[in-house]
Write an enzyme that holds these catalytic residues in place. Structure first.
Site, PDB file in Angstrom:
ATOM      1  N   HIS A  95       0.604  -1.357  -0.101  1.00  0.00           N
ATOM      2  CA  HIS A  95      -0.181  -0.389   0.350  1.00  0.00           C
ATOM      3  C   HIS A  95       0.723   1.059   0.101  1.00  0.00           C
ATOM      4  O   HIS A  95       0.322   2.100  -0.686  1.00  0.00           O
ATOM      5  CB  HIS A  95      -1.261   0.067   0.916  1.00  0.00           C
ATOM      6  CG  HIS A  95      -2.144   1.178   1.558  1.00  0.00           C
ATOM      7  ND1 HIS A  95      -1.774   1.894   2.655  1.00  0.00           N
ATOM      8  CD2 HIS A  95      -2.677   2.071   0.725  1.00  0.00           C
ATOM      9  CE1 HIS A  95      -2.293   3.363   1.861  1.00  0.00           C
ATOM     10  NE2 HIS A  95      -2.901   2.566   1.676  1.00  0.00           N
ATOM     11  N   GLU A 130       2.059   1.540  -3.176  1.00  0.00           N
ATOM     12  CA  GLU A 130       1.371   2.616  -4.132  1.00  0.00           C
ATOM     13  C   GLU A 130       0.962   4.165  -4.337  1.00  0.00           C
ATOM     14  O   GLU A 130       0.898   4.490  -4.915  1.00  0.00           O
ATOM     15  CB  GLU A 130      -0.830   1.364  -3.885  1.00  0.00           C
ATOM     16  CG  GLU A 130      -1.638   2.364  -4.710  1.00  0.00           C
ATOM     17  CD  GLU A 130      -2.368   2.482  -3.173  1.00  0.00           C
ATOM     18  OE1 GLU A 130      -3.293   3.955  -3.203  1.00  0.00           O
ATOM     19  OE2 GLU A 130      -3.359   1.767  -3.220  1.00  0.00           O
ATOM     20  N   HIS A 131       0.972   4.358  -3.235  1.00  0.00           N
ATOM     21  CA  HIS A 131       1.593   5.853  -2.705  1.00  0.00           C
ATOM     22  C   HIS A 131       2.407   6.282  -3.520  1.00  0.00           C
ATOM     23  O   HIS A 131       2.410   7.355  -3.948  1.00  0.00           O
ATOM     24  CB  HIS A 131       1.037   6.288  -1.704  1.00  0.00           C
ATOM     25  CG  HIS A 131       0.506   6.321  -0.300  1.00  0.00           C
ATOM     26  ND1 HIS A 131      -0.033   7.103   0.104  1.00  0.00           N
ATOM     27  CD2 HIS A 131      -0.682   4.953  -0.369  1.00  0.00           C
ATOM     28  CE1 HIS A 131      -1.382   6.959   0.573  1.00  0.00           C
ATOM     29  NE2 HIS A 131      -1.943   5.992   0.160  1.00  0.00           N
ATOM     30  N   GLU A 142      -4.125   7.619   7.430  1.00  0.00           N
ATOM     31  CA  GLU A 142      -4.639   6.365   6.808  1.00  0.00           C
ATOM     32  C   GLU A 142      -4.964   5.591   7.794  1.00  0.00           C
ATOM     33  O   GLU A 142      -6.416   5.176   8.317  1.00  0.00           O
ATOM     34  CB  GLU A 142      -4.578   6.650   5.273  1.00  0.00           C
ATOM     35  CG  GLU A 142      -5.615   5.645   4.953  1.00  0.00           C
ATOM     36  CD  GLU A 142      -4.985   5.187   3.500  1.00  0.00           C
ATOM     37  OE1 GLU A 142      -3.724   5.759   3.204  1.00  0.00           O
ATOM     38  OE2 GLU A 142      -5.770   4.252   2.818  1.00  0.00           O
TER      39      GLU A 142
END
Lengths: 455, 429
Positions: free
Chosen positions: A67, A70-71, A147
């Site tokens: 993840h 992905e950022h 997040e």
């Protein structure tokens, strides 16, 4: 309350299928698989690149890196600046985003059709030329930690779900949160992200799905131009990581600020075998059972626990029938009414299951589920994005996209006896994990748990 | 599943002209306004009915009555039980939905065109003949009350409720959409019946249809819906929103993040400054990844996962709101940075480059706004409900295009005054 990931899988499979007759397919020499779905209703195109790399491929100590990468994919390449990807797509009138699941990571853009080459050029660029700068990483990892706080740490039901997964899966990587453990995020470096990128981001570990007002030959030519020159890589071996056998029921609780309690129960069940010639009776019976239990507010769980008995404020069930990891959970979740305990509600859920084991389900119930599946086949064609999403998800996980056709046929074949059989076979203590929320008063003076974060 | 960016749903619906979309419009004999798009690409029909019956039509003593009326409509009609209704829709393969906010109460139906007559007949029964059964009402009151108590423990709901109260005080927009524990407890089924009779009449309500149906059938559907509605509704106007006193409120909470709500009551649906404010806000905090707020607060500092600003035009002045969540130790610097960014924007306006990028996005992205029946339905619904002119779509792109840097600066300086902003922070340490 359902976490998004589960809901998505469930959504895919309870409102499934479009007509797949018009899907065109090609594989480039470097291994990139391309799927094109024509839909000429509007001058719009969606382009999605799916990587077969998700949290399931992570290792301990580096959870969340799929993840995080992905950022970082939005932070510039050898020829583009951080944020430039988003600026260019926005100026082309496009929308874009990305998402990471346990089984995959995907990137998408939706644009007016003439703008597709812009998206392809930039998406192919970051497939091979990503730069992960230390200072950009240092800022973005803080964004990811925010997040995590927002999605999980401050949401009691998310905490229950996180604990549920990690308790149900002890050795299988589905036990680890997709967003990663906070301590792993705190200790992650830009080299970890780079290592992930180098391991998994290559055309032979990806698929491209394009849907909308396009012609397949034009898309294949564009893809050849932009993605064709990217060299393939050797993808390292994936360990099977099969879950160790569970020997009895597993229970845990979470204490968090809340008025209401919450209950989540999960039984370990199989997912659909990648070899579609194998017997899939159990899997389809579980799929239809999930619908009969909780497809609508008049389905068994809500009708009985909420409407008739008043024991719960909400109750549902879900089953992820397709997973890359080869196994799945059949989950029940409920919010007990004030005055009802989590134990009362657990008992009530088990009674509903017992009723099905004893007496089966009615023809009306079966027919409603089958009708809903067939109608959904039409409704789904209203969304170009969703059409692409289904193909991408299936193919990345390891099923042929044509599964959607056989899916409807197999759902139609499910009988009451098959449902009784799976309920008695799988809904046993040796497969069960239960996590409950023990609600705590909101104490403004209590500090968040764990060590203070020092940066 | 984790998405890179929390997409704040912009409550501005932007439309640009699109040749392919032919909208038909008529008003039924009973006064219901109808918007219709005929489209036979897919064998399905979407329809929605909207009533001026949102929470702004509640009295403070019976706050939550409007929401409960909306909620109870699907829970039994014309002697048919709630369970039978759900199952009858299910066996037709039809899907129903309801929606509720301060201004409106709405109900939707999605059906295969081959089942549309049966599905519509049942939908009509639901809309026309609610049972408002007292026993079911008692059960639902309990669910509402528990859910309200739960909301009062969660930082986002605590903050959002306090923020609306700060902006709207005694105006009905300050009432919580779903009422409060005390007022819900007092609701009786006769109150629901009265509310329904007062606010669910054809006159003033609207209906939209998109999909596989002829205009003739669509006209028949709309008149059938109109005819069965209560005939002597109230025609109540919402009061104007007064300028509130500035509120600066900090609410303690043990959460790891502090949640910020910052803004003021801003514009109505029919506002003359709509276009410069809307285009300006895209640049300030509405444009997702590329907005100034995201650039400063997230990309440059890493303070947040999500920061946004939006105008929410309503029947009367809806809020302009800025929001973020960040770990509580850094709420101070994050809030300061928000204020600085907003102040810079109001003082100096956008750059020409930013303005061009904003227009390129809005104009170039138009086709995606109406690329499905469902999306078209929601735009038509908004237009019909808020009395937008039928050429709104056709003229939209020109109006966006006409906005200048100076227009934005002038409108922001005149309308967005930071010394009139209130804020609520939940979870500050």
């Amino acid at each position: 309350m359902i976490v998004f990931f589960r809901k998505l899988i469930y959504f895919l499979f309870f409102l499934p299928t479009l007509l797949f007759a018009q899907v065109h397919q090609k594989t480039l020499d470097n291994g990139l698989k391309i799927f094109v779905k024509e839909d000429h209703r509007s001058p719009v195109v969606v382009s999605q690149v799916w990587y077969r790399a998700g949290s399931i491929d992570e290792v301990n100590g580096k959870t969340g890196v799929a993840h995080v990468l992905e950022h970082m994919m939005f932070k510039g390449t050898k020829t583009t600046k951080p944020g430039q990807f988003s600026e260019v797509i926005a100026a082309a009138g496009g929308r874009e985003n990305a998402f990471t699941g346990a089984d995959y990571t995907a990137y998408f853009q939706t644009l007016e059709k003439s703008k597709l080459p812009i998206a392809m050029k930039m998406e192919s660029d970051r497939m091979q030329n990503l730069l992960i700068k230390k200072e950009e990483f240092a800022k973005e990892i803080n964004v990811v930690m925010e997040e995590r706080r927002w999605r999980t740490d401050d949401k009691p039901t998310s905490q229950v779900n996180e604990l549920m997964q990690s308790l149900a899966f002890v050795s299988h990587p589905y036990g680890r949160p997709i967003v990663g453990w906070m301590n792993d995020l705190e200790n992650m470096s830009h080299e970890d992200a780079l290592e992930w990128y180098e391991n998994w981001y290559s055309p032979n570990n990806a698929i491209l799905v394009v849907a909308g007002d396009v012609k397949p030959e034009e898309i294949f030519a564009l893809a050849e131009k932009y993605y064709g020159p990217i060299p393939s890589k050797t993808i390292k071996e994936r360990k099977p990581q099969i879950e160790a056998e569970q020997m009895g029921v597993r229970r845990a609780e979470v204490k968090a600020p809340s008025k209401l309690s919450y209950l989540q129960m999960a039984y370990k069940v199989p997912a659909l075998d990648k070899d579609l010639t194998k017997n899939s009776t159990d899997v389809y019976a579980l799929e239809v059972l999930a619908g009969i239990l909780s497809n609508t507010s008049a389905s068994r769980l809500n009708q009985s626990l909420v409407n008739d008995q008043g024991l719960a404020l909400g109750a549902g069930a879900s089953y992820a029938m397709i997973t890359r990891g080869g196994m799945s959970l059949f989950e029940f979740y409920a919010t007990p009414s004030e005055g009802a305990s989590v134990i009362d509600v657990e008992d009530a859920i088990k009674k509903e299951v017992e009723k099905i084991i004893q007496s089966g389900v009615t023809d009306d119930e079966l027919n409603r589920i089958k009708t809903s599946v067939i109608a959904s086949k039409v409704y789904q064609q209203d969304s170009v994005f969703y059409q692409a999403m289904q193909i991408g998800q299936l193919e990345t996980i390891g099923y042929p996209y044509t599964l959607m056709d056989s899916y409807v046929e197999n759902v139609k074949k499910v009988t009451s006896a098959q449902i009784q059989a799976v309920a008695s076979k799988y809904f046993v203590d040796e497969r069960l994990t239960v996590v409950t929320l023990d609600p705590q008063p909101v104490d403004p003076n209590s500090k968040p748990k764990g060590k203070p974060h020092v940066h | 599943m984790f998405i890179k960016f929390f997409i704040c749903v912009s409550l501005f619906f932007v439309n640009l002209s699109f040749a392919a979309l032919k909208i038909d419009s008529w008003t039924t004999k009973e006064g219901m306004k109808v918007f219709f798009v005929e489209n036979h690409d897919l064998p399905m029909l979407d329809l929605e009915v909207n009533f001026r019956a949102g929470s702004a039509y509640d009295q403070s003593s019976s706050s939550g009555l409007a929401s409960m009326t909306n909620h109870m409509l699907f829970l039994g009609s014309d002697g048919i039980t709630e369970e039978e209704i759900v199952n009858q829709f299910a066996i037709l393969g039809a899907e129903t939905g309801s929606d509720f906010d301060s201004d409106k109460s709405s109900f939707s139906l999605r059906t295969l065109s081959e089942k549309k007559d049966e599905a519509f007949k049942l939908f009509k029964t639901v809309i026309h003949k609610p049972n408002f059964d007292q026993e079911i009402l008692e059960r639902e009151k309990q669910r509402y009350i528990s859910s309200l108590k739960q909301s009062d423990t969660q930082p986002d709901s605590i903050g959002s409720k306090a923020f609306m109260k700060a902006l709207y005080s005694d105006h009905p927009y300050g009432l919580p959409n779903d009422g409060d524990v005390e007022s819900i407890a007092l609701i009786e089924n006769t109150m629901l019946k009265n509310f329904y009779n007062d606010f669910y009449s054809a006159n003033g309500s609207s209906m939209v249809m998109v999909g596989d149906i002829s205009k003739e059938d669509a006209m028949k559907f709309s008149s059938e819906i109109s005819q069965g509605l209560p005939s002597n509704g109230k025609n109540s106007q919402l009061p104007k929103v007064n300028k509130p006193k500035v509120t600066e409120l900090t609410i303690p909470h043990p959460s790891s993040q502090a949640h910020l709500f910052y803004g003021f009551p801003s514009i109505k649906r029919s506002d003359n400054d709509f276009f410069p404010l809307y285009v300006g806000n895209y640049i300030l905090g509405g444009g997702g990844f590329v907005s100034r707020l995201t650039g400063e607060v997230r990309e440059k500092k890493g303070y947040v996962y999500s920061v946004y600003s939006y105008f929410m035009p309503m029947q009367e002045s809806g809020p302009f709101q800025i929001g973020l969540q960040t770990k509580k130790e850094q709420i101070g610097p994050a809030f300061d940075l928000v204020k600085k960014t907003v102040k810079d924007f109001i003082t100096h306006g956008p750059t020409e480059k930013e303005l061009k990028a904003a227009k390129d996005n809005m104009i170039g992205g138009f086709p995606m706004r109406i690329d499905s029946n469902k999306k078209i339905l929601s735009y038509l619904s908004m237009m019909a409900f808020y009395d937008y002119p039928l050429d709104y779509l056709e003229t939209f792109s020109d109006k966006v295009n006409a906005v200048t840097r100076e227009d934005i600066m002038e409108a922001f300086q005149r309308r967005v005054k930071m010394d009139e902003f209130s804020y609520v922070i939940v979870g500050a340490s």
